[in-house]
Design an enzyme around this catalytic site. Structure first.
Site, PDB file in Angstrom:
ATOM      1  N   PHE A 146      37.409  31.511  50.513  1.00  0.00           N
ATOM      2  CA  PHE A 146      37.080  32.175  49.761  1.00  0.00           C
ATOM      3  C   PHE A 146      36.752  31.521  47.919  1.00  0.00           C
ATOM      4  CE2 PHE A 146      38.175  35.709  46.141  1.00  0.00           C
ATOM      5  CZ  PHE A 146      37.333  37.115  47.262  1.00  0.00           C
ATOM      6  N   ASP A 231      38.287  24.066  43.688  1.00  0.00           N
ATOM      7  CA  ASP A 231      38.820  25.601  43.708  1.00  0.00           C
ATOM      8  C   ASP A 231      39.951  25.303  43.718  1.00  0.00           C
ATOM      9  OD1 ASP A 231      39.657  28.453  43.375  1.00  0.00           O
ATOM     10  OD2 ASP A 231      37.619  29.482  44.795  1.00  0.00           O
ATOM     11  N   LYS A 260      41.829  33.437  37.373  1.00  0.00           N
ATOM     12  CA  LYS A 260      43.369  33.867  37.409  1.00  0.00           C
ATOM     13  C   LYS A 260      44.602  33.789  36.987  1.00  0.00           C
ATOM     14  CE  LYS A 260      42.416  35.315  42.210  1.00  0.00           C
ATOM     15  NZ  LYS A 260      41.639  34.944  43.414  1.00  0.00           N
TER      16      LYS A 260
HETATM   17  C1  LIG Z   1      40.411  35.024  43.460  1.00  0.00           C
HETATM   18  C2  LIG Z   1      39.767  33.475  43.450  1.00  0.00           C
HETATM   19  C3  LIG Z   1      38.426  33.504  43.671  1.00  0.00           C
HETATM   20  C4  LIG Z   1      37.174  35.312  42.534  1.00  0.00           C
HETATM   21  O1  LIG Z   1      37.885  35.101  41.702  1.00  0.00           O
HETATM   22  P1  LIG Z   1      37.574  36.691  40.827  1.00  0.00           P
HETATM   23  O2  LIG Z   1      37.936  36.699  39.777  1.00  0.00           O
HETATM   24  O3  LIG Z   1      38.475  37.446  41.528  1.00  0.00           O
HETATM   25  O4  LIG Z   1      36.334  36.616  40.918  1.00  0.00           O
HETATM   26  C5  LIG Z   1      37.479  32.574  43.592  1.00  0.00           C
HETATM   27  N1  LIG Z   1      38.435  31.775  44.431  1.00  0.00           N
HETATM   28  C6  LIG Z   1      39.776  31.542  44.509  1.00  0.00           C
HETATM   29  C7  LIG Z   1      40.490  30.373  45.318  1.00  0.00           C
HETATM   30  C8  LIG Z   1      39.871  32.709  44.670  1.00  0.00           C
HETATM   31  O5  LIG Z   1      41.757  33.131  44.760  1.00  0.00           O
END
Ligand SMILES: *Cc1c(COP(=O)(O)O)cnc(C)c1O
Length: 408
Positions: A146, A231, A260
């Site tokens: 994700f 990520d 985040k």
């Molecule tokens: C939440 C998340 C995203 C996307 O972040 P947004 O601020 O919602 O666009 C990307 N990668 C990971 C691992 C995430 O948990």
């Protein structure tokens, strides 16, 4: 609309369902205030937040130092665009560079934008530095990933719902099985620019890869001149009991993607951090964002990182995570298959016969603990990293009772 009227929870839900797009299915808890690990609904009920806005609220709700930075900065300057410089962005850069051990930083707002940035930079590095022929660059990704919701990002998702109805997709990505380093080795070609992985997969249901996976990716990337993109939007900034989850395997990626909790649960701030060789491929005009690097976000992010470091939230995540997982392990529920995760990123995997995690999440909400079902059978627990033993002791009996009861 009458500004004086107070709306009931039911009225607010009705308004939301009427006027809002239905791209979420939230629990029917209408929050109106937050403080530390606690959320309060419009009826005055109190809940322990065990989701932390998917780890965006690692520092707890409205951390006083972050709010102070927000208010102070809001009183001076909020946005210049990058057409001009501002006096907060350089300090943000330095903090993120020092924390990640990287040389350069590029600011964005949301996680998806930072991921897009990492992909664009990896491609450009592939052409300009590695010498991949034009338009041939490949980026390896893994199943269950994700990384956000843009068209390019969902182009390498293997979750059917994220893709259904959104094609055609962006080419140039290969999806490999997660946790399988041999598959990475087999997939690398001279045109491979990068591999992008989450060190622990959050949205997939807190999936921890086999020990040594990240180290092996690091070795393969070194051998074949491929960029390792981590990520850490969800796993980073203390969540797993280390500042970055890659540290569990003593691995330094080529690019960190952060978001985040970088904004302290207050303001959207994301970033890519990498070496000068990598981020140096970008020239003025190549890439950008109107709000990216704005002084309000920069000041909030700097305060959010100070709070993480100075209040030892990484150590607390490690200790409280251990405590929480030890006590969860003692719950002898017929519904639990196994429990996984690191630090305060925990997935309780239920047996399929339990009928899905949603029912359990709803029962916990009724008793004052908010958590999230994910991928049907996983209950995700990820409280703010400021949480104390006493606060966990509030949640544990509720979690235990609900997990011991029979869904119907
Ligand atoms: C939440 C998340 C995203 C996307 O972040 P947004 O601020 O919602 O666009 C990307 N990668 C990971 C691992 C995430 O948990």
């Amino acid at each position: 609309m009458d500004a004086q009227k107070t709306y009931t929870a039911d009225e607010l839900i009705e308004l939301e369902e009427t006027y809002g797009a239905h791209n979420y299915a939230p629990l029917d808890v209408v929050c109106t205030r937050g403080e530390g690990v606690w959320l309060y609904d419009v009826e005055g009920n109190r809940y322990l937040d065990c989701l932390s806005a998917y780890s965006a609220v690692n520092q707890g709700h409205r951390h006083p130092r972050i709010i102070e930075a927000l208010v102070e900065q809001a009183g001076r300057l909020t946005l210049t665009s990058r057409a001009f410089r501002n006096d907060q962005l350089p300090l943000f850069y330095k903090k993120v560079a020092e924390l990640t051990g990287m040389e350069m930083v590029l600011p964005m707002n949301t996680g998806a934008e930072a991921v897009e940035t990492s992909l664009k930079v990896a491609r450009k590095w592939g052409y300009k530095v590695k010498g991949i022929p034009d338009n041939q660059a490949e980026i390896l990704t893994v199943s269950g990933n994700f990384h956000g919701r843009t068209i390019s990002i969902i182009s390498f998702s293997d979750e059917p719902q994220y893709r259904d109805g959104f094609g055609p997709f962006t080419p140039g990505f290969k999806v490999l099985p997660y946790g399988d380093a041999d598959a990475v080795e087999a997939a690398i070609t001279p045109n491979t620019a990068a591999i992008s992985v989450e060190p622990i997969q959050g949205e997939a249901g807190v999936v921890v890869p086999p020990e040594g996976y990240l180290r092996r990716i690091r070795e393969l990337c070194d051998e074949h001149n491929v960029l390792f993109i981590a990520d850490e939007i969800q796993t980073g900034l203390g969540r797993t009991g280390r500042m970055f989850a890659c540290e569990h395997e003593d691995v330094q990626p080529d690019m960190y993607v952060l978001g985040k909790a970088l904004g302290g649960g207050v303001y959207p701030v994301s970033a890519v951090a990498a070496s000068g060789e990598i981020l140096g491929v970008l020239n003025p005009g190549d890439h950008g964002s109107t709000f990216g690097g704005n002084p309000l976000g920069a000041a909030v992010a700097a305060a959010s990182l100070d709070v993480l470091v100075e209040e030892n939230l990484v150590e607390n995540a490690h200790e409280m995570g251990q405590y929480l997982r030890d006590h969860l392990a003692e719950i002898n529920s017929p519904h639990i298959d196994h429990i996984r995760g690191k630090g305060l990123m925990i997935g309780i995997v239920l047996k399929p016969e339990a009928g899905g995690a949603r029912w359990f999440a709803k029962q916990m909400a009724k008793r004052g603990v908010l958590c999230k079902d994910t991928h049907r059978d996983v209950l995700r627990l990820a409280p703010p990293l400021v949480i104390t033993k006493d606060e966990l002791d509030f949640a544990l009996p509720i979690i235990r009772d609900v997990l011991m009861s029979d869904p119907h």
